[in-house]
Write an enzyme that holds these catalytic residues in place. Structure first.
Site, short mmCIF file in Angstrom:
data_model
loop_
_atom_site.label_atom_id
_atom_site.label_comp_id
_atom_site.label_asym_id
_atom_site.label_seq_id
_atom_site.Cartn_x
_atom_site.Cartn_y
_atom_site.Cartn_z
N GLY C 70 30.54 37.72 45.53
CA GLY C 70 31.97 37.50 45.66
C GLY C 70 32.61 38.49 46.63
O GLY C 70 33.45 38.13 47.46
N ASN C 149 41.66 39.32 37.60
CA ASN C 149 40.50 39.66 36.79
C ASN C 149 40.81 40.61 35.65
O ASN C 149 40.05 40.73 34.71
CB ASN C 149 39.41 40.28 37.67
CG ASN C 149 39.94 41.39 38.56
OD1 ASN C 149 40.87 41.18 39.34
ND2 ASN C 149 39.39 42.56 38.44
N GLN C 177 37.57 34.65 39.55
CA GLN C 177 37.76 34.49 38.11
C GLN C 177 38.12 33.04 37.73
O GLN C 177 38.08 32.69 36.56
CB GLN C 177 38.88 35.41 37.62
CG GLN C 177 38.51 36.89 37.63
CD GLN C 177 37.49 37.27 36.56
OE1 GLN C 177 37.40 36.61 35.52
NE2 GLN C 177 36.71 38.30 36.81
N SER C 197 32.05 33.76 43.03
CA SER C 197 30.82 34.53 42.79
C SER C 197 30.00 33.88 41.69
O SER C 197 30.53 33.53 40.64
CB SER C 197 31.23 35.95 42.40
OG SER C 197 30.11 36.78 42.30
N GLY C 198 28.70 33.74 41.92
CA GLY C 198 27.83 33.05 40.98
C GLY C 198 27.84 33.60 39.56
O GLY C 198 27.88 32.85 38.59
N HIS C 199 27.82 34.91 39.45
CA HIS C 199 27.60 35.51 38.12
C HIS C 199 28.86 35.49 37.25
O HIS C 199 28.86 36.05 36.16
CB HIS C 199 27.07 36.94 38.24
CG HIS C 199 28.09 37.92 38.71
ND1 HIS C 199 28.75 38.76 37.86
CD2 HIS C 199 28.58 38.17 39.94
CE1 HIS C 199 29.59 39.51 38.55
NE2 HIS C 199 29.50 39.18 39.82
N THR C 235 17.73 35.84 55.55
CA THR C 235 17.04 34.78 54.84
C THR C 235 17.83 34.41 53.58
O THR C 235 18.23 35.28 52.82
CB THR C 235 15.62 35.24 54.45
OG1 THR C 235 14.93 35.63 55.63
CG2 THR C 235 14.86 34.15 53.73
N CYS C 322 35.11 46.74 37.85
CA CYS C 322 34.60 47.36 39.06
C CYS C 322 34.93 48.82 39.20
O CYS C 322 34.33 49.51 40.00
CB CYS C 322 35.08 46.61 40.27
SG CYS C 322 34.09 45.14 40.51
#
Ligand SMILES: Cc1ncc(COP(=O)(O)O)c(C=O)c1O
Ligand SMILES: Cc1ncc(COP(=O)(O)O)c(C=O)c1O
Ligand code: FES
Ligand code: FES
Lengths: 134, 383, 383, 134
Positions: C70, C149, C177, C197-199, C235, C322
């Site tokens: 993110g 958040n 969020q 963001s994926g997580h 990659t 964070c």
């Protein structure tokens, strides 16, 4: 990246080789990429009786040459000459990746030169027969 | 599944790496910045991995920065060193760098930095004396990769780093192809920064490392929550980092055996392929990566060869993995003095842990057949 | 394992996500840039995931850029939009942004950009009219997050984006969020760029997304092999990307049920906690994330409370994930007008898919007990 | 982040409260962080017979207060006053995270004030008894 039809032509290219004493010979090369395609054709009764091709270059170039030999085999010269970019593309399974379309141009161009070569020879022969010199 | 001979492009993760990742993905609940025990467990897992990575390089844990990949690590070094160098606006770089370094340096060049692009010999190797001459008082940093990803040549990095240390010039090395495949020690090579990537040493994709020697100043190039000492911001990829720690532990334990095995297969392939007429090895004959074979095949374009081999179950690479989508001659090969046609005819075979002698023998045979078939097709040889 | 109530910090990956990742890690062999069939399979897997992501946002696949998280996506938007804006050197931003945006904007500010930091009301919400007035002809871009958040307040992003479109100002939103927790559609909100963001939505760590509307120009901020249209080089993390695709597919299918469930738990916690004297809800009472509870606890510092709860098996967050390592009042809470002490007493509880009514009831009881214990300890109340 | 010993003191703090009519009272606050610690002690025969503490602040601050009460309980005033930063740190399991060391300062300071308060009262009492005014 490439369709199975294209891969199939690459892995098992059809009509590879060069006919000895062909009725038509055509070669085309692309300056930028260095690829070269060559067709030799034998014409009998206005149809493509035999075709041989050689190619050096990228995979679509090799595959398109092979696909083209199958498309023209047994066809009248007129219909062979009329085979379109789209026909060839279709024979390879569809769209080529961006930047690879010139492989089709190269193959079409080489074939057209071979057919032209045949026509020129025919014309020449006719000239010789008729003893005509313009 | 076929026979995979493209380990320089990416390595399948070791099952032990997967196991560690999976354990974390399933069991650890918490952002490493969180203070509850799940967060603490995540934080501890990262610190353990950091120790494993440090151990592999002969570094200290606090010198290890986890990034999102090799490219990110290279970019961080290039831009971080440049921006930390203040008024100094000269860079020394090798023309054989991976795009992760080369294109970053080119971006600086376009922005007004002066770049001395070193020459390389026919093997793609940089000359230390020429390197020394290129350094200037206003050199912000110099960079030469540890080993080349295409032709596999290993550079005299320890020597180059030593020259830089003498001259007080920061030195970065891209060791993406080297770590886990060659002994790489920051004790022996006094580099300032060193980058590598998880997915090239049987570790996870999407995680890399930048080693930053204690005391070396890097300007941050990303901004956020301050993770990784503010040098790589964003929630840490805990599972990936743990997987990388395991990959480094395995590499340290098994490096010698791995190298022995890879060299055996590599040399078998080299001797098999170079027996085919018109096939020549690129890169240094001895000082090369243990897993790398790079050949040019006269009269054949690489793309078709790679695809024909693929149809027979053998995965090999053409040119550089990162730009293999394009029909452009590799700048690495051109810098070594190869012609365009030789460059386009180049194929890279890179062996790995799981390959066997029997597999590579079958490969050599298939290769020979594929080359013959494509040559038969070529109008260039049998005019 | 205890009861995890810190989903705003990170979500445990969905088992279906893990399965997809594992499948790729185990079975797919090849760098997506490689032309052999392993490479093609990897490439195809990425493109499938891109379609899933696009579908969730109501976007086109070619508008989706995969990043390493993110923060990377936010940084790319901020720096990419700023550098593409040429001479324009004014930025409009909310003071409640996550550090991934806030610190990136501050870096530009330190480099000479002029920034209008918007005011927010007591709920942390931006006023659209004030926003409109802040826009100028030389505004390079404006940015306001979709949902905060910390306090969970949802911003009027569709309205703000519409104002920007009218004024021709690029608009970025940090939806980290929001995506997967609220309906987020780039059709309804005409944003230029949007990050997530994926997580944070039961996807994998170490992978994020930047949506870039067709035609929007972004200057590249990383350099390398040209992946992701040259905007995110390196990659690709194929397994992570595939996992994220699955997470997006699940989010699309289950969003309504997820929201209903989360809202029920959230409201139960809110009513339970605010019954405790001296506990007050922060953030907007209605327009808030379905999974977010954020309270200040009079007379208690958050750190001790979080740790006492943790010892009893409940994982909750203090301040923002964070920066929770530091003893600094959150700028978000200060911007909303809270005092330092209220800020330090703030605890964030964020529920998730797997939480149950019974769990949150137990939590409310534990919370009440922990607060009582810490208050008994406090010299401030019983002088 | 924190050691188990610290967490234990945080979760089950010892000697919480305020002694009524203590022999010594000491409070210390840290302006920057707003944390406050208060000790009340009862002294008999030169030893710490009872101690109560209260704390508002970060986890190390709360835990250090509790640990301190255990360290001084039953000790002579002299030894209680001599308890060092290092002793306190050790009682919490070792090093505190960066930036949290001032919790130890705060607790030591509050205790020293409580002991000082006791000494001052003693001195005052002695004065009263001897009728001495300097
Ligand atoms: C609103 C917001 N933006 C950005 C981020 C950064 O995302 P990541 O940590 O995945 O880089 C987070 C999470 O930490 C967040 O909550
Ligand atoms: C030498 C070298 N440097 C850098 C990279 C970039 O690493 P990544 O693709 O993991 O970002 C690679 C691999 O692609 C490489 O071989
Ligand atoms: S690349 Fe030009 S035809 Fe093949
Ligand atoms: S933060 Fe200052 S003593 Fe706790």
């Amino acid at each position: 990246m490439y369709r199975p039809e294209l891969i199939e032509h690459l892995v098992r290219p059809q009509n590879v080789g060069e006919l000895s004493e062909p009725d038509g010979f055509g070669e085309s090369g692309h300056a930028a990429c260095g690829d070269v395609v060559r067709f030799t054709v034998r014409i009998s009764n206005g149809t493509v009786a035999a075709v041989g091709y050689k190619a050096y270059g990228c995979a679509p170039c090799i595959a398109a040459g092979s696909a083209m030999t199958e498309l023209i085999q047994g066809e009248s010269i007129i219909r062979a000459a009329a085979i379109s970019r789209e026909d060839l593309r279709r024979a390879l399974g569809g769209e080529l990746p961006e930047g690879k379309e010139h492989a089709l141009t190269l193959v079409l161009d080489a074939l057209h030169r071979a057919l032209e070569d045949y026509w020129n020879r025919e014309a020449e022969e006719a000239d010789l027969v008729e003893g005509y010199r313009g | 599944m076929g026979i995979y001979l493209d380990h320089a492009a990416t390595t399948p993760p070791d099952p032990r790496v997967l196991e560690a990742m999976l354990r974390h993905l399933r069991e650890v609940r918490g952002n490493p910045s969180s203070i509850h025990s799940g967060g603490v467990a995540a934080r501890n897992a990262i610190e353990e991995a950091r120790e494993e990575v440090a151990r592999l390089l002969g570094a200290e844990p606090q010198e290890i920065i986890f990034t999102g990949g090799g490219t990110e690590a290279d970019n961080l070094a290039v831009f971080g060193l440049a921006r930390a160098a203040g008024e100094k606006r000269h860079i020394v770089a090798a023309p054989i760098e991976h795009p992760a370094v080369r294109n970053a340096v080119k971006h600086l060049e376009a922005g007004g930095y002066e770049v001395t692009w070193l020459e390389v010999d026919a093997y793609g190797v940089v000359d230390p004396e020429a390197f020394r001459r290129a350094l200037r008082p206003d050199t912000a940093f110099a960079t030469v990769m540890w080993a080349n990803n295409e032709v596999g040549s290993v550079q005299p990095v320890a020597e180059l780093a030593e020259i830089c240390r003498e001259c007080g010039v920061p030195f970065h090395t891209d060791a993406v192809q080297a770590v886990g495949h060659l002994p790489v020690s920051v004790e022996e090579a006094p580099v300032f920064t060193l980058a590598f990537s998880g997915h090239k040493l049987y570790g996870p994709p999407g995680v890399g490392v930048l080693y930053v020697r204690e005391g070396v100043e890097l300007a941050p190039v990303s901004f956020g929550g301050g993770q990784e000492r503010g040098l790589r911001n964003g929630t840490e990829n805990v599972a990936g980092i743990c997987g990388l720690g395991v990959a480094c532990r395995i590499a340290r334990a098994e490096l010698e055996e791995r190298m022995r095995h890879e060299r055996e297969l590599r040399d078998r392939i080299i001797s098999g392929l170079t027996r085919i007429p018109g096939v020549s090895l690129n890169g240094h004959p001895e000082r090369r990566l243990p897993n790398n074979v790079h050949v040019s095949v006269d009269g054949v374009e690489a793309e078709g060869l790679v695809l024909v081999l693929d149809a027979q179950g053998f995965a090999v690479g053409k040119g550089s993995a990162c730009s293999s989508g394009e029909h452009k001659a590799s700048p690495v090969l051109l810098a070594m003095g190869l012609g365009e046609r030789e460059a386009f005819s180049a194929v890279r075979i890179s062996v790995g842990r799981e390959n066997t002698v029997e597999e590579v023998d079958r490969f050599v045979e298939a290769f020979s057949g594929a080359v013959a078939g494509l040559r038969e097709l070529s109008p260039l040889r049998t005019g």
